[in-house]
Design an enzyme around this catalytic site. Structure first.
Site, short mmCIF file in Angstrom:
data_model
loop_
_atom_site.label_atom_id
_atom_site.label_comp_id
_atom_site.label_asym_id
_atom_site.label_seq_id
_atom_site.Cartn_x
_atom_site.Cartn_y
_atom_site.Cartn_z
CG ASP A 196 -1.71 1.21 1.43
OD1 ASP A 196 -2.42 1.59 0.48
OD2 ASP A 196 -1.64 1.81 2.52
CG LEU A 197 1.56 3.69 -2.97
CD1 LEU A 197 1.26 4.53 -4.21
CD2 LEU A 197 3.06 3.45 -2.86
CG ASP A 198 -2.14 7.46 0.09
OD1 ASP A 198 -1.06 7.82 -0.42
OD2 ASP A 198 -3.25 7.67 -0.42
CG ASP A 252 -2.37 2.18 6.60
OD1 ASP A 252 -3.16 2.96 7.16
OD2 ASP A 252 -2.37 2.03 5.36
#
Length: 238
Positions: A16-18, A188
């Site tokens: 995941d990024l954000d 996250d």
């Protein structure tokens, strides 16, 4: 690092990024502020256009076209286009204007600072495993220097439905040519990242950056294979 399930051999990792590779909260706040100011300044008829009015247009679009939810950039652009048409711009003018607003949005959305620790961890991991980014968001990794670590980047909308839907997880496996069970997804969010990847057949790593507890979080529907509190911990798997 805490293990909750036996870990099968890892042959690739997806991220995941954000809020997984960087703190996204201040970026979003600044982006929304700057982008809305740009929209208000674009045409005299929009100078009093409120954030609340914009949100109402988004809700109306989603009610009419539920699948637009999966592509947050197009959803935003269409709401802006509708706002412009509502103040008298022609369809062509509104289309052009909405794309200019999105250019401004994309600039601010990608004003992201990546820590040296994150760069080091991704660099080390990318030498050992093929890495892939899987995001529901609209940050542009090439604008903040982490695209070089990934074989490719999958984005909700163009590449399938948003997580926790399994489209992008399956597509990553297909493009990599690696079975789902040998891919470790790192994220996250316990719903979109952990539950989504587990239900697709992947292994899951929860990056717990806020000091939360699986025993106390209502969203802890499925146990990840492992939990970490910093990205660098993953280099122990090399």
């Amino acid at each position: 690092m805490h293990f909750y399930r036996p870990l099968r051999p890892v042959k690739a990792m997806t991220f995941d990024l954000d809020d997984t590779l960087y703190d996204n909260s201040e970026v979003i706040r600044r982006t929304q502020q700057e982008s809305h100011a740009f929209l208000q300044a674009y045409h005299p008829g929009l100078k009093d256009f409120s954030v609340e009015a914009y949100q109402q247009l988004r809700e109306e679009l989603c009610a009419e076209e539920p699948d637009i939810y999966h592509d947050v950039s197009e959803w935003r652009r269409r709401a802006v286009e509708l706002a412009m048409r509502n103040v008298g711009l022609t369809p062509d003018e509104a289309d052009h204007g909405s794309r200019k607003v999105m250019e401004n949005f994309d600039y601010w959305r990608s004003q992201i600072t990546i820590t040296e620790e994150t760069h080091s961890a991704l660099a080390a991991l990318s030498e050992r495993f093929p890495l892939v980014a899987i995001t529901n968001g609209n940050a542009q990794p090439h604008l903040f220097g982490i695209d070089k670590y990934f074989q490719f980047i999958l984005r909700a909308g163009p590449d399938g439905r948003a997580k926790p839907w399994q489209d992008m997880y399956h597509l990553a496996s297909e493009k990599l040519g690696i079975p789902l069970e040998n891919i470790l997804h790192v994220g996250d969010d316990l719903t979109t990242d952990v539950a989504g990847s587990l239900r697709s057949g992947m292994q899951a790593c929860w990056i717990n950056l806020q000091g939360g507890s699986l025993m106390e979080i209502n969203d802890g529907r499925l146990l990840p294979h492992l939990e970490i509190s910093q990205l660098a911990s993953l280099t122990a798997l090399i």
